[in-house]
Write a protein that holds these residues in place. Structure first.
Motif, PDB file in Angstrom:
ATOM      1  N   LYS A   1       0.832  -1.212   0.000  1.00 49.35           N
ATOM      2  CA  LYS A   1       0.000   0.000   0.000  1.00 49.35           C
ATOM      3  C   LYS A   1       0.862   1.257   0.000  1.00 49.35           C
ATOM      4  CE  LYS A   1      -3.827   2.177   2.504  1.00 49.35           C
ATOM      5  NZ  LYS A   1      -4.779   2.174   1.384  1.00 49.35           N
ATOM      6  N   GLU A   2       1.934   1.254   0.811  1.00 46.49           N
ATOM      7  CA  GLU A   2       2.819   2.425   0.878  1.00 46.49           C
ATOM      8  C   GLU A   2       3.497   2.670  -0.475  1.00 46.49           C
ATOM      9  OE1 GLU A   2       3.349   4.695   3.143  1.00 46.49           O
ATOM     10  OE2 GLU A   2       1.928   3.826   4.566  1.00 46.49           O
ATOM     11  N   ILE A   3       3.909   1.609  -1.149  1.00 46.00           N
ATOM     12  CA  ILE A   3       4.570   1.765  -2.453  1.00 46.00           C
ATOM     13  C   ILE A   3       3.607   2.388  -3.462  1.00 46.00           C
ATOM     14  CG2 ILE A   3       5.501   0.506  -4.441  1.00 46.00           C
ATOM     15  CD1 ILE A   3       6.740  -1.478  -2.445  1.00 46.00           C
ATOM     16  N   ILE A   4       2.388   1.844  -3.530  1.00 43.38           N
ATOM     17  CA  ILE A   4       1.411   2.358  -4.493  1.00 43.38           C
ATOM     18  C   ILE A   4       1.038   3.800  -4.174  1.00 43.38           C
ATOM     19  CG2 ILE A   4      -0.925   2.071  -5.411  1.00 43.38           C
ATOM     20  CD1 ILE A   4       1.106   0.000  -6.376  1.00 43.38           C
ATOM     21  N   GLU A   5       0.819   4.114  -2.903  1.00 42.73           N
ATOM     22  CA  GLU A   5       0.442   5.486  -2.517  1.00 42.73           C
ATOM     23  C   GLU A   5       1.589   6.452  -2.748  1.00 42.73           C
ATOM     24  OE1 GLU A   5      -1.108   5.371   1.447  1.00 42.73           O
ATOM     25  OE2 GLU A   5      -3.092   4.687   0.763  1.00 42.73           O
ATOM     26  N   ASN A   6       2.840   5.995  -2.612  1.00 38.52           N
ATOM     27  CA  ASN A   6       3.985   6.861  -2.917  1.00 38.52           C
ATOM     28  C   ASN A   6       4.051   7.187  -4.400  1.00 38.52           C
ATOM     29  OD1 ASN A   6       6.519   7.442  -0.811  1.00 38.52           O
ATOM     30  ND2 ASN A   6       4.987   5.989  -0.070  1.00 38.52           N
ATOM     31  N   HIS A   7       3.445   6.364  -5.221  1.00 42.52           N
ATOM     32  CA  HIS A   7       3.337   6.650  -6.653  1.00 42.52           C
ATOM     33  C   HIS A   7       2.155   7.568  -6.948  1.00 42.52           C
ATOM     34  CE1 HIS A   7       6.168   3.297  -7.225  1.00 42.52           C
ATOM     35  NE2 HIS A   7       6.342   3.744  -8.460  1.00 42.52           N
ATOM     36  N   GLY A   8       1.383   7.924  -5.905  1.00 40.42           N
ATOM     37  CA  GLY A   8       0.203   8.758  -6.108  1.00 40.42           C
ATOM     38  C   GLY A   8      -0.976   7.984  -6.645  1.00 40.42           C
ATOM     39  N   GLU A   9      -0.961   6.667  -6.490  1.00 37.79           N
ATOM     40  CA  GLU A   9      -2.020   5.812  -7.013  1.00 37.79           C
ATOM     41  C   GLU A   9      -2.757   5.123  -5.865  1.00 37.79           C
ATOM     42  OE1 GLU A   9      -2.898   5.803 -10.154  1.00 37.79           O
ATOM     43  OE2 GLU A   9      -1.278   7.158 -10.710  1.00 37.79           O
ATOM     44  N   ASN A  10      -3.715   4.253  -6.212  1.00 35.11           N
ATOM     45  CA  ASN A  10      -4.547   3.586  -5.212  1.00 35.11           C
ATOM     46  C   ASN A  10      -4.508   2.075  -5.391  1.00 35.11           C
ATOM     47  OD1 ASN A  10      -5.746   5.997  -3.961  1.00 35.11           O
ATOM     48  ND2 ASN A  10      -6.737   6.272  -5.945  1.00 35.11           N
ATOM     49  N   ILE A  11      -4.770   1.388  -4.267  1.00 34.99           N
ATOM     50  CA  ILE A  11      -4.907  -0.059  -4.295  1.00 34.99           C
ATOM     51  C   ILE A  11      -6.139  -0.428  -3.476  1.00 34.99           C
ATOM     52  CG2 ILE A  11      -3.306  -0.355  -2.343  1.00 34.99           C
ATOM     53  CD1 ILE A  11      -2.551  -3.086  -3.626  1.00 34.99           C
ATOM     54  N   ASN A  12      -6.960  -1.331  -3.994  1.00 36.74           N
ATOM     55  CA  ASN A  12      -8.195  -1.732  -3.323  1.00 36.74           C
ATOM     56  C   ASN A  12      -8.268  -3.252  -3.241  1.00 36.74           C
ATOM     57  OD1 ASN A  12      -9.466   0.952  -3.065  1.00 36.74           O
ATOM     58  ND2 ASN A  12      -9.483   0.887  -5.299  1.00 36.74           N
ATOM     59  N   VAL A  13      -9.085  -3.709  -2.285  1.00 35.59           N
ATOM     60  CA  VAL A  13      -9.269  -5.137  -2.102  1.00 35.59           C
ATOM     61  C   VAL A  13     -10.758  -5.461  -2.126  1.00 35.59           C
ATOM     62  CG1 VAL A  13      -9.173  -4.887   0.412  1.00 35.59           C
ATOM     63  CG2 VAL A  13      -8.800  -7.138  -0.630  1.00 35.59           C
ATOM     64  N   ILE A  14     -11.112  -6.534  -2.834  1.00 34.11           N
ATOM     65  CA  ILE A  14     -12.480  -7.042  -2.873  1.00 34.11           C
ATOM     66  C   ILE A  14     -12.414  -8.511  -2.483  1.00 34.11           C
ATOM     67  CG2 ILE A  14     -14.524  -7.439  -4.313  1.00 34.11           C
ATOM     68  CD1 ILE A  14     -13.392  -5.284  -6.232  1.00 34.11           C
ATOM     69  N   SER A  15     -13.190  -8.897  -1.479  1.00 30.22           N
ATOM     70  CA  SER A  15     -13.076 -10.268  -1.013  1.00 30.22           C
ATOM     71  C   SER A  15     -14.405 -10.771  -0.465  1.00 30.22           C
ATOM     72  CB  SER A  15     -12.003 -10.371   0.074  1.00 30.22           C
ATOM     73  OG  SER A  15     -11.826 -11.715   0.471  1.00 30.22           O
ATOM     74  N   THR A  16     -14.636 -12.068  -0.683  1.00 28.51           N
ATOM     75  CA  THR A  16     -15.797 -12.755  -0.108  1.00 28.51           C
ATOM     76  C   THR A  16     -15.279 -14.000   0.592  1.00 28.51           C
ATOM     77  OG1 THR A  16     -17.221 -11.963  -1.885  1.00 28.51           O
ATOM     78  CG2 THR A  16     -18.019 -13.813  -0.578  1.00 28.51           C
ATOM     79  N   GLU A  17     -15.643 -14.131   1.856  1.00 25.14           N
ATOM     80  CA  GLU A  17     -15.148 -15.243   2.640  1.00 25.14           C
ATOM     81  C   GLU A  17     -15.579 -16.572   2.012  1.00 25.14           C
ATOM     82  OE1 GLU A  17     -15.241 -16.747   7.304  1.00 25.14           O
ATOM     83  OE2 GLU A  17     -16.101 -14.798   6.742  1.00 25.14           O
ATOM     84  N   GLY A  18     -14.594 -17.465   1.810  1.00 23.50           N
ATOM     85  CA  GLY A  18     -14.874 -18.767   1.228  1.00 23.50           C
ATOM     86  C   GLY A  18     -14.932 -18.770  -0.285  1.00 23.50           C
ATOM     87  N   VAL A  19     -14.835 -17.577  -0.913  1.00 26.93           N
ATOM     88  CA  VAL A  19     -14.923 -17.478  -2.379  1.00 26.93           C
ATOM     89  C   VAL A  19     -13.594 -17.062  -2.981  1.00 26.93           C
ATOM     90  CG1 VAL A  19     -16.056 -16.326  -4.315  1.00 26.93           C
ATOM     91  CG2 VAL A  19     -17.382 -16.978  -2.290  1.00 26.93           C
ATOM     92  N   GLY A  20     -12.961 -16.045  -2.397  1.00 24.70           N
ATOM     93  CA  GLY A  20     -11.686 -15.581  -2.925  1.00 24.70           C
ATOM     94  C   GLY A  20     -11.474 -14.093  -2.699  1.00 24.70           C
TER      95      GLY A  20
END
Length: 473
Positions: A442-461
């Protein structure tokens, strides 16, 4: 002691306010009364002189007709006396009073010179009773009526000074009443401001002290509708952040201690066992491999901590270059071939464009890819697929790493970026992890001025998506 000092200061301010009010009242009753009396006296002198001029022009212009018109003149002067309160004498040059406007205390026939021989020689006398010829101390004006070069009559006008004093007192009293009312209103206004500002600010000050002492559960009184509601909210927000930081520091120290203690305990135990001969020489190679593995764990943990600290302090400059993110992904994924084979995991790679050039720090982005793919393999089920996808949109290149593993619980999604955080579901599978990979990512991506997100469902992926700036010519 501090409370007593504060109470004493408030008491001193109150005493000063009351003293100011009392001194002002006293000043108005003394110097103010004197000024008011003098002003009334000056006005009375002007008014009396005007009255004398009027009497002269209307009744005493012809000296030969005065004696024949005494009754008529007396009647007119009595009317003036009743209307103005000014007593009027008409005297002959020898001082004999021939007309007195006061019928009750009439002094006609009396000779002024026999009582006060200097009175007729003066123009004004501020306070006199003409040696009891006047019943009250009076302000007198002597106005001679001349005929040619000779004096025909004297007009002596007198106004009791107690009348002027009474008027002065009435005027000062009116001012005092207004002043007292204004002082009371001002006190109420100050009290209102005190209750609306000082009391809440003191409460906030106390709250700030409690929070600074670590008492984060201290409840600050609510001040809805006040101008300083925002300030109270800011203090509470700061307290919440301090509480979170404090808890984070405690967890951080606990996690670091745990993650360092475990490999150090193993290293110490196996080394001691080899040193005292508990482990035979033929078995030492096996345990030396374990010691090397634990040393590598410690080295990785230390390096990750240093990297994360440098990123958070903005101390690591990025070496921006232009490279093909698709090519970089293929190169990085090749390093995971053996691990994927062991778990029978297949990699499904999809690129919307054959070449996707980005402007970023290539070595840091390689670290991001390594962390995300490592996590995906670690938490994927055997015989599953990991999908890696890149696409371009709005001058951005989006990279997606999606697994079909155990997933992340909904309540843990916002915590995966915290240092050392591991979900309960991941603890059994993540024995080698440090809990620092995602925070570093997250720190690397934010230092580039960009964003990182997570999408997750338990038991699915779980799917991680981050963006990079697309290279423009």
């Amino acid at each position: 002691m501090q409370s007593k000092i504060k109470i004493s200061l408030r008491f001193k301010f109150l005493i000063c306010y009351l003293l100011l009010v009392v001194l002002t009242v006293g000043l108005l009753n003394t110097y103010g009364h004197k000024l008011m009396y003098q002003r009334l006296l000056d006005n009375a002198e002007t008014s009396i002189y005007n009255e004398a001029e009027e009497i002269k022009s209307q009744y005493l212009a012809n000296a030969y007709l005065v004696k024949s018109s005494i009754t008529s003149i007396r009647k007119q002067l009595c009317a003036i006396h009743n209307a103005t309160g000014i007593r009027i004498w008409i005297s002959e040059t020898d001082g004999k009073i021939i007309i007195d406007s006061d019928m009750q205390k009439n002094k006609e026939g009396y000779n002024i010179n026999e009582y006060d021989s200097s009175l007729l020689s003066k123009q004004t006398v501020n306070s006199t009773n003409a040696d009891n010829l006047l019943s009250d101390q009076s302000f007198c004006v002597v106005y001679p009526v001349t005929s040619g070069l000779d004096i025909s009559f004297y007009i002596i006008l007198s106004l009791p000074v107690n009348t002027l004093h009474s008027q002065a007192v009435q005027n000062v009293d009116a001012i005092l009443i207004c002043y007292i009312i204004i002082s009371a209103l001002l006190f109420i206004a100050l009290l209102f401001l005190y209750l609306q500002t000082v009391i809440p600010l003191k409460s906030m000050q106390q709250a700030a002290k409690e929070y600074a002492a670590g008492h984060y559960d201290y409840q600050m009184p609510e001040y809805a509708g006040h101008d300083h509601t925002d300030l109270a909210g800011a203090i509470q927000y700061l307290a919440t952040k301090m509480k979170d930081t404090n808890e984070y520091q405690k967890n951080f120290i606990a996690n670091v201690s745990h993650d360092f203690r475990s490999p150090l305990t193993s290293i110490k135990g196996y080394t001691q066992a080899m040193a005292d001969g508990t482990i035979p020489p033929e078995m030492q190679g096996k345990y030396l491999d374990i010691i090397l593995f634990e040393v590598e764990r410690l080295t990785k943990l230390t390096n990750n901590l240093l990297s994360l600290s440098e990123f958070e302090n903005k101390g690591v400059p990025l070496e921006i270059s232009t490279f093909d993110i698709n090519k970089e992904l293929k190169r990085c994924l090749a390093t995971f071939e053996q691990r994927c084979t062991q778990k029978h995991i297949s990699l499904d790679i999809t690129f919307d464009a054959k070449t996707s050039l980005v402007d970023a720090d290539q070595s840091k982005i390689e670290q991001v890819i390594q962390n995300l793919v490592d996590n995906a393999i670690k938490f994927s089920n055997d015989d599953s697929t990991i999908e890696i996808h890149t696409r371009e949109k709005n001058q951005k290149v989006f990279v997606s790493v999606k697994d079909h593993g155990i997933g992340i619980p909904k309540e843990s999604l916002g915590k995966v970026w915290k240092r050392f955080y591991k979900t309960d579901l991941s603890r059994g599978k993540d024995k080698k992890g440090t809990g620092l990979g995602l925070p570093i990512t997250k720190e690397i991506i934010e230092n580039h001025g960009e964003n990182i997100n997570v999408i997750s469902t338990e038991g699915v992926g779980t799917e991680f998506i981050f963006s990079l700036p697309k290279h423009t010519e």
